[in-house]
Scaffold this active site. Structure first.
Site, PDB file in Angstrom:
ATOM      1  CG  HIS A   1      -1.994  -1.002   1.221  1.00 23.90           C
ATOM      2  ND1 HIS A   1      -2.883  -1.143   0.182  1.00 23.90           N
ATOM      3  CD2 HIS A   1      -2.322  -1.963   2.136  1.00 23.90           C
ATOM      4  CE1 HIS A   1      -3.721  -2.140   0.457  1.00 23.90           C
ATOM      5  NE2 HIS A   1      -3.391  -2.663   1.628  1.00 23.90           N
TER       6      HIS A   1
ATOM      7  CG  ASP B   1      -5.203  -9.358   4.277  1.00 25.05           C
ATOM      8  OD1 ASP B   1      -4.919 -10.035   3.271  1.00 25.05           O
ATOM      9  OD2 ASP B   1      -5.091  -8.116   4.307  1.00 25.05           O
TER      10      ASP B   1
END
Length: 563
Positions: A136, A259
Site C-alpha cells: 500500500h 488476510d
C-alpha cells in the site's frame, strides 16, 4: 514434485518491532513463522540468508527524498511536528510513528531487493521474504500499515535484468501502491485478486486497466465476501494462464497476503490454508523465477501457519510434513487443535449467490485477449555505481570551492527548472498522481472520490476521514506546526497546484535581468550543500531578520572570521 533451489531471507531483528499494543499489524508473525520453519526442519533444505538492510538512498529509487528523510528522523515524540500536524507523510491512525520505523522498513525493503538480485543472478529459482509485501505504500506517503513499498523496489531491481515482470497479489486488499507505481508502463503487469466495495483502499475495479503505454497491463479481479477455495481457483487459474500466454513474463512476484484467509481479523474472504497455498503451488509449476513475499494478515497464528505451509510448497515437501505441529517456542499459541491448518467457516459465498464471479472472470479474460503481443524492450548493461565512485572521485563540492563558471551554470539550470515547474503546475490536473486515485467508490452518502485531496480511507475502521487543514492563528497566518515561518493567507498554494518541497534560493533580479544566486539561501556552507538540513525544513529558506552589519560571526582562535 520437481526440486527447486529456494533461498529464504530472514532478519532476527524483524520480530522486535511493534506498531503498538492495540494495532493489528504484528511484525512478530515473521518471528513465529521462522520458529515453525525451524521446528519442521525446513531451514537445512534452503539457503538461509540475512539481507543487507536497504539504505535511504536505495529507498529513493521509488520514494521521494523528503519522505525517506522524514522516515529516518521521525519518532513518536516529534511525529506531530514533522507531519505538519498529521497532514503529510503519516495521515490518520493506520500508520503510527513507532520506535524504529526506519529500521523496520530497511529490513523489509533490504530483504526483497536482495531476493530480487539473487533471482536475477540465477543463483536461486524461488526467493522468499515474508517480511516484505507491503503493497500500500505510496511514493510520498505511508498507507495501510505500509511505509516503504519493498515490492516496487524489488521489481525495479528485476527490470535492470529482464524485460517483463508479472506481479500477482492475493491479499484481501487491493495492491494499490504497486499498481499506481507501474500504471503507465507495459513492462510490468499487475494482477490483484481482492475484496471490493466499502473496503480499504476502495480502488481496484475491473475498469482500472492502466494508462498510456500501460493500458491493459493493470488487471483487477474484484471479489465479494466469503469466497471459497474452489471458487477462488475457478477464477485464479484461468486468469493467470491467459496472462502467461499473452504477457510471457521473465519473472513473477507473488504477494501472499494472509488476510484473505478465513477468520482473519480484518479480512472477509473464506480461504483455507490449502486454498491460499494452491496459488503458490500453481505458480511454482510454471517454472518461472518466483519471488514470494508476505503482506497482510492479522490473525497471527493463522499467518504463521500459512506461510510455513507455503514455504513447504516452495520446497515441494507439502505432502511430506506432519500437520500435527511439532514442539516450538510458540506451541501454546496454536491450541486447542495444535495443527497446521486454517479451516473455512460457514460464511455464505456472495460471489456464487449472484453469479458475479462468472461475469468477472469472463470480463477479465476478454480484456486479456485484447492485449497486443508481449512487449519487448532493448536491454543494456547498467552500471551499479557512478563514474565518480568507480574512479574514486567524491562529490563535486568536496573538490574545492565552486568557481564562477559553476555558479553561472547553476543559475541557468535553476532558472530553467523553475520555468518548467510553473509550466507543469498548470497541467497538473491531467497528470496521474499517487496522491489521487482514479477509481470511484460508492458510499452510504453517495458517490465519492476515494483519495481526493483531503480525504483518506482507514484500513482499521473502513471509514472515510478528512485530513486536518491548516488552522489560522488569528493574525491572518497559517501555522505549519513544524517550526517554519507561518504562511500568510494569500501565500497558501491554490487548489490543484502541487506543493513544491524544494524552493530555489535564487531570485530573478529585474534590474540586472539575470538570476541572482544567493548561496546562503540555497543552503551552501563552505562550498558544501547540507541536503539533510534542506529536507528537514522542506526547502524553505529562513531569512535572518537582523541587520547584516550586526550579525554574529564565529571566530577562530587567531581572530579571523569564518564566513
Amino acid at each position: 514434485m520437481s526440486k527447486r533451489r529456494v533461498t529464504y531471507y530472514y532478519d532476527p531483528d524483524v520480530g522486535a518491532f511493534t506498531y503498538g499494543l492495540s494495532h493489528p499489524m504484528k511484525p512478530q508473525r515473521m518471528r513465529i513463522t521462522h520458529e515453525l520453519l525451524t521446528a519442521y526442519d525446513m531451514l537445512p533444505k534452503m539457503h538461509v540468508l540475512r539481507a543487507k538492510r536497504a539504505t535511504a538512498e536505495t529507498m529513493t529509487r521509488f520514494h521521494t527524498d523528503e519522505y525517506v528523510h522524514f522516515l529516518s528522523k521521525v519518532t513518536p515524540e516529534n511525529a506531530q511536528q514533522l507531519t505538519y500536524q498529521g497532514t503529510r507523510f503519516l495521515v490518520g491512525e493506520d500508520n503510527p510513528a513507532f520506535d524504529g520505523v526506519f529500521e523496520f522498513c530497511s529490513i523489509s525493503a533490504g530483504g526483497s531487493i536482495a531476493a530480487a538480485q539473487r533471482l536475477m543472478n540465477g543463483q536461486t529459482d524461488i526467493a522468499i521474504n515474508w517480511a516484505g509485501g507491503l503493497h500500500h505504500a505510496k511514493k510520498r506517503e505511508a498507507s495501510g500499515f505500509c511505509y516503504i513499498n519493498d515490492i516496487v523496489l524489488a521489481i525495479l531491481e528485476m527490470l535492470r535484468t529482464v524485460p517483463r515482470v508479472l506481479y500477482i497479489d492475493i491479499d484481501c486488499h487491493h495492491g494499490d501502491g504497486v499498481e499506481e507505481a507501474f500504471y503507465t508502463t507495459d513492462r510490468v503487469m499487475t494482477c490483484s485478486f481482492h475484496k471490493f466495495g466499502e473496503y480499504f483502499p476502495g480502488t481496484g475495479t475491473l475498469d482500472d486497466r492502466g494508462r498510456g503505454k500501460g493500458r491493459g497491463y493493470a488487471l483487477n479481479v474484484p471479489l465479494k465476501d466469503g469466497i471459497t477455495d474452489e471458487a477462488y481457483k475457478s477464477v485464479f487459474q484461468p486468469v493467470i494462464d491467459k496472462i502467461l500466454e499473452v504477457f510471457q513474463p521473465s519473472a513473477i512476484v507473488l504477494q501472499c497476503g494472509a488476510d484473505s484467509l478465513s477468520g482473519d481479523k480484518l479480512g472477509c474472504l473464506n480461504l483455507t490454508m490449502q486454498g491460499h497455498a494452491s496459488c503458490v503451488q500453481y505458480i511454482r509449476t510454471k517454472n518461472i523465477p518466483l519471488l514470494l513475499l508476505g503482506g497482510g494478515g492479522y490473525t497471527v497464528k493463522n499467518v504463521a501457519r500459512t506461510w510455513t505451509y507455503e514455504t513447504a510448497c516452495a520446497l515441494g515437501i507439502e505432502n511430506d510434513i506432519d500437520l500435527n505441529l511439532p514442539w516450538n517456542e510458540y506451541f501454546e499459541w496454536f491450541g486447542p487443535r495444535y495443527r497446521l491448518e486454517v479451516p473455512e467457516s460457514n460464511m455464505e459465498d456472495m460471489n456464487i449467490r449472484d453469479g458475479s464471479l462468472d461475469r468477472i472472470r469472463e470480463t477479465a479474460l476478454r480484456y486479456l485477449s485484447e492485449l497486443r503481443p508481449a512487449p519487448s524492450v532493448g536491454l543494456q548493461d547498467v552500471p551499479r555505481e557512478s563514474l565518480g565512485q568507480h574512479l574514486g572521485v567524491g562529490d563535486a563540492y568536496e573538490q574545492g570551492p565552486v568557481d564562477e563558471l559553476d555558479e553561472h551554470l547553476a543559475q541557468h539550470a535553476k532558472f530553467v527548472y523553475n520555468l518548467q515547474e510553473r509550466a507543469a503546475e498548470s497541467d497538473s490536473d491531467s497528470d496521474y498522481d499517487s496522491d489521487t486515485s482514479l477509481a470511484q467508490t460508492r458510499t452510504r452518502g453517495g458517490s465519492r472520490s476515494v483519495r481526493s485531496g483531503k480525504q483518506r480511507m482507514s484500513l482499521l475502521t473502513g471509514e472515510y476521514y478528512d485530513v486536518p487543514r491548516l488552522e489560522e492563528n488569528g493574525n491572518g497566518y497559517y501555522d505549519l506546526g513544524c517550526g517554519h515561518e507561518p504562511w500568510a493567507q494569500n501565500d497558501l498554494p491554490g487548489l490543484g497546484v502541487r506543493r513544491r518541497f524544494f524552493h530555489s534560493g535564487s531570485r530573478w533580479d529585474s534590474a540586472l535581468e539575470k538570476v541572482a544566486l544567493e548561496r546562503e539561501r540555497a543552503g551552501v556552507r563552505n562550498g558544501r550543500v547540507d541536503v539533510g538540513a534542506l529536507m528537514a525544513v522542506g526547502g524553505a529558506e529562513q531569512d535572518r531578520m537582523t541587520d547584516p552589519e550586526e550579525m554574529d560571526v564565529d571566530t577562530e582562535e587567531d581572530g579571523s572570521s569564518i564566513a
